[in-house]
Design a protein around this motif. Sequence first.
Motif, short mmCIF file in Angstrom:
data_model
loop_
_atom_site.label_atom_id
_atom_site.label_comp_id
_atom_site.label_asym_id
_atom_site.label_seq_id
_atom_site.Cartn_x
_atom_site.Cartn_y
_atom_site.Cartn_z
N VAL A 183 8.24 -7.73 14.63
CA VAL A 183 6.81 -7.98 14.74
C VAL A 183 6.31 -8.25 13.32
CG1 VAL A 183 4.56 -7.07 15.43
CG2 VAL A 183 6.63 -6.39 16.68
N VAL A 184 5.64 -9.38 13.13
CA VAL A 184 5.15 -9.75 11.80
C VAL A 184 3.64 -9.59 11.78
CG1 VAL A 184 5.01 -11.57 10.06
CG2 VAL A 184 7.08 -11.32 11.46
N PHE A 185 3.14 -8.95 10.73
CA PHE A 185 1.71 -8.67 10.60
C PHE A 185 1.07 -9.67 9.62
CE2 PHE A 185 3.86 -4.53 11.29
CZ PHE A 185 3.35 -4.25 12.56
N TYR A 186 0.00 -10.32 10.06
CA TYR A 186 -0.73 -11.30 9.26
C TYR A 186 -2.16 -10.81 9.03
CZ TYR A 186 3.01 -14.58 10.63
OH TYR A 186 4.21 -15.20 10.83
N SER A 187 -2.72 -11.26 7.93
CA SER A 187 -4.13 -10.98 7.66
C SER A 187 -5.00 -11.70 8.70
CB SER A 187 -4.50 -11.46 6.25
OG SER A 187 -5.90 -11.45 6.07
N GLN A 188 -6.07 -11.05 9.13
CA GLN A 188 -6.97 -11.68 10.09
C GLN A 188 -7.97 -12.61 9.41
OE1 GLN A 188 -8.54 -8.39 12.65
NE2 GLN A 188 -7.25 -9.36 14.21
N THR A 189 -8.02 -12.57 8.10
CA THR A 189 -8.97 -13.42 7.37
C THR A 189 -8.29 -14.59 6.67
OG1 THR A 189 -8.79 -12.00 5.42
CG2 THR A 189 -10.53 -11.49 7.00
N SER A 190 -6.96 -14.64 6.73
CA SER A 190 -6.23 -15.75 6.13
C SER A 190 -4.91 -15.90 6.87
CB SER A 190 -5.98 -15.50 4.63
OG SER A 190 -5.06 -14.45 4.45
N ASP A 191 -4.04 -16.79 6.38
CA ASP A 191 -2.73 -17.00 6.99
C ASP A 191 -1.65 -16.18 6.31
OD1 ASP A 191 -3.77 -18.86 8.76
OD2 ASP A 191 -3.45 -20.55 7.38
N GLU A 192 -2.04 -15.19 5.52
CA GLU A 192 -1.06 -14.46 4.71
C GLU A 192 -0.19 -13.53 5.55
OE1 GLU A 192 -0.74 -11.77 0.62
OE2 GLU A 192 -2.71 -12.28 1.46
N VAL A 193 1.11 -13.56 5.24
CA VAL A 193 2.06 -12.62 5.83
C VAL A 193 1.99 -11.33 5.01
CG1 VAL A 193 4.46 -12.19 6.44
CG2 VAL A 193 3.58 -14.54 6.44
N LEU A 194 1.64 -10.24 5.69
CA LEU A 194 1.48 -8.97 4.97
C LEU A 194 2.72 -8.08 5.09
CD1 LEU A 194 -2.21 -8.16 5.93
CD2 LEU A 194 -1.36 -9.20 3.82
N GLY A 195 3.35 -8.10 6.22
CA GLY A 195 4.52 -7.25 6.40
C GLY A 195 5.14 -7.44 7.76
N ALA A 196 6.08 -6.58 8.11
CA ALA A 196 6.78 -6.69 9.39
C ALA A 196 7.40 -5.36 9.75
CB ALA A 196 7.85 -7.78 9.32
N GLY A 197 7.73 -5.22 11.02
CA GLY A 197 8.43 -4.04 11.51
C GLY A 197 9.29 -4.43 12.70
#
Length: 646
Positions: free
Chosen positions: A610-624
């Motif tokens: 599961v990849v976590f993205y910022s809701q205000t941009s397209d940035e990849v923040l992390g994953a689990g």
Amino acid sequence: MQVATAWSLASAPGLVGGPRHRYHPSQSTHHAQHRHRYSTRVSSTGDGDEDDPIPLFVDYTQSRIPPNEPLLRSIDRVKNSLLEASNDTSAGGAINNDALLRRIVQKGISFQQANREKHRDDEYEMQRVPGCIATVLVRATLSRNIVTISGKSDALLSGGLIAIVADVLSGVDVTAHEILQLDANSLTSALGLKPILNTGRNDGVASMIRVIQDQIRSLLGDSSGNTIQPSSRDAIRNETSDKPTVAMLLSGGVDSSVALHLLLQQGYNVTAYYLRIWLEDELAHLGECPWEDDLHVCQEVCEHAGNVPLETVSLGKEYRDRVVQYTIEEAQQGRTPNPDIMCNSRVKFGCFLEYIDQSGMKFDHVASGHYARLEDEPRESSPGTTRAKRLFRAPDPVKDQSYFLCALTQKQLSKVLFPIGQYKKSEVRQLASEFNLPNRNRPDSQGLCFLGKVKFDEFLSSYLGSRPGDVVDAMNGEVIGKHNGLWYHTVGQRKGIGKVMFPLATAHGPWYVVAKDQSKDVVYVSNRYDEDDFAKARSEFEVEDVRWISNQHPAQAMSSDGKWEVVRFDMKIRHGPKIVQGSLQLKGDGSSGNVKLDLKDGGLAPGQYVVFYSQTSDEVLGAGVISEKHWASFLKEYKQMVGSEL
């Protein structure tokens, strides 16, 4: 294929592959009078007709080599042993190509086994042969003018060709000086092997012989011959030392080819690398390797780009250890592996970076044709320190590959360039046309990175075989089918599940896989997957091995008093354009947490990223990774519902 040979003496106007000796212009007539080639005639048509003579030697001495000299006899001996009649031959007595390839492979295996201990110390002094499809290493040693050849390769067929060359050149009474007079381009023809080997392998054998000849000259103290020149990579890097250097991962596809051209336009000094990975090598002895077309295209692309240096690197062992083994172990436990994520983090930007570092090659960057964007962290965010890299989605939602890059570390990202990350696929295709790339119309590759044309189920079957178990209706505990192995099924699967269910049950479908119990080899299915019964199982789960691109969790994930807070994210549960919304609340040391999706997902499978993205941009923040606790909670809940032990 039938082979007929006839030794003859033929004159030749030039030198191909033989040693160069210094002589004065006044000596040219003398040398022309005594320059001869011995040749062999080989027919591969089976009709007994002979082709044009194939030059074998160039003789620069006053005396001529008679046709029964040791090296000629050695070639004839090896050829006869390869082509001798056996159960593999046809009714006409000719050995077929597949059987001959198998013989070559077996010869290489026997050669490696016989020489593993004998030449163990030679490995540190072996020289890599340039221009070979596989990674080929050889070493010539000299004792009383008799040559011994040792070598190794990471591809089965190439290993067999090393064994053949070693057998020929180490024949009884074959001398170093005789080997130096061998035309490197002629040996595969003389052995009758040229028709069954592709151009790359024929050229590889010739290159192998040239390296051996150069080593012999060095051992004899003769520096006047054709010494191996520095690689084109080194030459070009020396000429353009002021330019930043890039190791470009070239696959033969349009994306990486366009990326290479963009780097050249931007003024980088580029060396292309083709990575040969596992399973492709395992198919090499069959004669038609799925990667040979890719490598040929890479060569064309590099030539078209102005002869950009191209090198092949085999990472077969690393693939087995770091990607294939992971895939097998995860599947065996009933989990859903993601080998493409491991391919990027552990191989392309993992052991390849280790390879170039350990080889002493100093590249400023490593580039690939991935669809993703990188930006430096704003300077004000990290004054006085090295700015972190930030990973973003590509503008093309369908081609975006940020999901597959979620496991890269800051150390890896600091070296990486994604030249096409800012483009859409249609724009990349347009650039390919503008660059007039030789592969501009080539279709995109499909499937997992290390399987090539092999289906995933076939791969699993070859390693894990079958382990039958029950297919159980999750709503009532009734056995309604028999599966062949947990690894052939994943949560959310509909297609193909009917094949392992009893006929009476299939009539009540559609059925979906909803869970698996690895301890009991049970696959749970339901025909009510879209109903409220599965709303929680399809929207709530636990993640483990949570990591953040910046190496730090988002600031809003923890309150001022040190408690984990619920944080909203955009998420990807799998590769593709679909973005889902939900929340994550970390727990414990922050390496795990609970996820709640706003809407039901098609299939939440343990092992899945599961990849976590910022809701205000397209940035990849992390994953689990989705935890097996997701299954545990499901099984507990439905055990209570059906009132029996599932």
